[in-house]
Design an enzyme around this catalytic site. Structure first.
Site, mmCIF file in Angstrom:
data_model
loop_
_atom_site.group_PDB
_atom_site.id
_atom_site.type_symbol
_atom_site.label_atom_id
_atom_site.label_comp_id
_atom_site.label_asym_id
_atom_site.label_seq_id
_atom_site.Cartn_x
_atom_site.Cartn_y
_atom_site.Cartn_z
ATOM 1 N N ASP A 10 -4.975 0.437 8.891
ATOM 2 C CA ASP A 10 -4.727 0.292 7.454
ATOM 3 C C ASP A 10 -5.336 -0.975 6.864
ATOM 4 O O ASP A 10 -5.273 -1.186 5.655
ATOM 5 C CB ASP A 10 -3.212 0.228 7.190
ATOM 6 C CG ASP A 10 -2.609 1.611 7.066
ATOM 7 O OD1 ASP A 10 -3.368 2.591 6.964
ATOM 8 O OD2 ASP A 10 -1.364 1.688 7.072
ATOM 9 N N LYS B 106 0.854 -1.199 0.000
ATOM 10 C CA LYS B 106 0.000 0.000 0.000
ATOM 11 C C LYS B 106 0.883 1.239 0.000
ATOM 12 O O LYS B 106 1.835 1.322 0.766
ATOM 13 C CB LYS B 106 -0.845 -0.034 1.273
ATOM 14 C CG LYS B 106 -1.553 1.242 1.607
ATOM 15 C CD LYS B 106 -1.423 1.606 3.098
ATOM 16 C CE LYS B 106 -0.024 2.034 3.469
ATOM 17 N NZ LYS B 106 0.123 2.714 4.758
HETATM 18 O O1 C5P Z 1 -3.796 0.869 13.819
HETATM 19 P P1 C5P Z 1 -2.292 0.705 13.680
HETATM 20 O O2 C5P Z 1 -1.772 -0.403 14.523
HETATM 21 O O3 C5P Z 1 -1.835 0.656 12.284
HETATM 22 O O4 C5P Z 1 -1.693 2.079 14.278
HETATM 23 C C1 C5P Z 1 -0.461 2.151 14.968
HETATM 24 C C2 C5P Z 1 -0.432 3.422 15.809
HETATM 25 O O5 C5P Z 1 -0.369 4.580 14.959
HETATM 26 C C3 C5P Z 1 -1.650 3.643 16.682
HETATM 27 O O6 C5P Z 1 -1.537 2.994 17.918
HETATM 28 C C4 C5P Z 1 -1.658 5.175 16.839
HETATM 29 O O7 C5P Z 1 -0.729 5.561 17.829
HETATM 30 C C5 C5P Z 1 -1.123 5.663 15.499
HETATM 31 N N1 C5P Z 1 -2.204 6.030 14.571
HETATM 32 C C6 C5P Z 1 -2.905 7.231 14.757
HETATM 33 N N2 C5P Z 1 -3.915 7.567 13.891
HETATM 34 C C7 C5P Z 1 -4.229 6.761 12.847
HETATM 35 C C8 C5P Z 1 -3.513 5.560 12.614
HETATM 36 C C9 C5P Z 1 -2.514 5.221 13.499
HETATM 37 O O8 C5P Z 1 -2.628 7.982 15.697
HETATM 38 N N3 C5P Z 1 -5.233 7.119 12.030
#
Ligand code: C5P
Length: 300
Positions: A141, A14
C-alpha cells in the site's frame, strides 16, 4: 533545548472505496483492483535536521504503536538513506491519529509521508517513479500512499494510475477497536470477484455517479475479515441504517468500515446518532478533499 520541526507532512488515511482480488501469485501476493481515496483525517510526520535517525510517536493513538526498529517510518527512512547514500540523519515525530492495523493504511501513509518529507529535507532529486520504486519495497500500500491522491491500484498494489479529482464527499469511518491482520484476512479468502473492472478514467460528474459506479463493485476481503472478526457485520449493519448513508462498505482488510455521505450536513447528525449508540467504537467523520493535501510544508 527546544528544536522546532523544519518540515511537516500529512499522512492521509487511505480508503479502498472498492477492492477486487484476483489469483494468488507465485510471490505469495494477490493481484488487486482498487479505487483508492485519501481523507482529510490523517497522521502527520514532523521532520528536523539531525546527525542520526530517530523517531518519537505522539498523539491519541501513540500508545498502540510502540517504537521499534520495525516501525515503517524508520524502515522507510533507512531505506531511502541507503538507496541514495545519504549520511545525514533526521529527527522524526509521528503524530498518530489513525488506528493501527485498521484497513486505513496508517503505517503505509506514515512511511510514504516520511519518504516525501525526507526527500525534501535531504534535498534529494527524486521524481515520482524513484519514490515509487523505494515505496514498493516497504509494503503493497505504500506506493499509492506516496501519491496521496485518488488512484486506481493494480498488481499487488504497485501499479498506480492517478485519477482526476473525485467530487468532494464525506465519510463516516467506524472501527470496532479490533485490530485485523492483513495476512490472515488474505489467507481466509475463498470467493472473489476477480479482476474485470475498467479503470474509471473519466471524471465522475457528481457524488451520485461515483456511488452508482461503486454499487457495481465490492470489497472481496469483507467476507474473510467478517469470519475473523464478526463484529464487522454489526458495524456494517449500523452504518447502513443511518439516514443519508449512500453506500456502506469495509476498507482494505478491515476492520474499519465507512458510510459515504454527500455533505457534512447529512454526515454530522448520523455521526452523533451512532456515537451515542456505540460509544465503545472509534468513530470519525471526515471529508475526502478534492485536491491532495499531502505535499510537504517546510520553513526555509
Ligand atoms: O505488503 P503488506 O505488508 O501490506 O501485506 C501484508 C500481507 O497481506 C502480505 O504478506 C500478504 O500476505 C497479503 N497481501 C496479499 N496481496 C496483496 C497485498 C497483501 O496477499 N496485494
Amino acid at each position: 533545548m527546544i528544536v522546532a520541526d523544519r518540515g511537516f507532512v500529512l499522512a492521509q488515511a487511505k480508503i479502498n472505496l472498492c477492492l477486487h482480488v484476483g489469483a494468488k501469485r507465485s510471490d505469495g501476493y494477490h493481484d488487486l483492483e482498487s479505487l483508492v481515496a485519501f481523507t482529510a483525517f490523517a497522521d502527520g510526520v514532523g521532520l528536523a535536521d539531525d546527525d542520526v535517525l530517530s523517531l518519537t510517536v505522539i498523539g491519541p493513538r501513540s500508545a498502540d504503536l510502540p517504537v521499534s526498529e520495525n516501525n515503517l517510518v524508520l524502515r522507510a527512512a533507512r531505506l531511502l538513506a541507503e538507496e541514495r547514500g545519504v549520511k545525514a540523519g533526521a529527527r522524526m515525530t509521528l503524530h498518530k491519529h489513525i488506528p493501527v492495523a485498521s484497513g486505513m493504511g496508517g503505517g503505509s501513509a506514515d512511511a510514504a509521508a516520511a519518504l516525501r518529507g525526507l526527500a525534501r529535507l535531504w534535498n534529494l532529486d527524486l521524481y515520482g517513479q524513484d519514490l515509487q520504486e523505494i515505496a514498493v519495497k516497504l509494503g503493497a500500500d505504500v506506493p499509492v500512499c506516496v501519491e496521496s491522491s485518488p488512484a486506481w491500484m493494480e498488481g499487488r498494489g504497485e501499479r498506480i494510475t492517478r485519477l482526476p479529482p473525485l467530487p468532494q464527499f464525506w465519510l463516516l469511518l467506524v472501527n470496532p477497536r479490533i485490530p485485523v491482520s492483513t495476512a490472515e484476512v488474505f489467507a481466509k479468502l475463498e470467493a472473489r470477484r476477480g479482476l474485470r473492472l475498467a479503470c474509471p478514467l473519466a471524471p465522475f460528474d457528481d457524488v451520485r455517479s461515483l456511488v452508482y459506479f461503486l454499487q457495481s463493485t465490492t470489497n472481496d476481503l469483507e467476507a474473510p475479515a467478517r469470519s475473523l472478526a464478526p463484529v464487522i457485520g454489526d458495524v456494517l449493519s449500523e452504518l447502513s441504517r443511518l439516514p443519508g448513508a449512500l453506500l456502506t462498505r469495509m476498507s482494505g482488510s478491515g476492520a474499519t468500515c465507512f458510510a459515504l455521505f454527500d455533505s457534512e450536513r447529512e454526515l454530522r447528525p448520523a455521526e452523533a446518532m451512532l456515537a451515542e449508540r456505540r460509544s465503545d467504537w472509534w468513530i470519525a467523520g471526515t471529508p475526502v478533499p478534492e485536491h491532495p493535501t499531502g505535499t510537504p510544508v517546510f520553513v526555509q
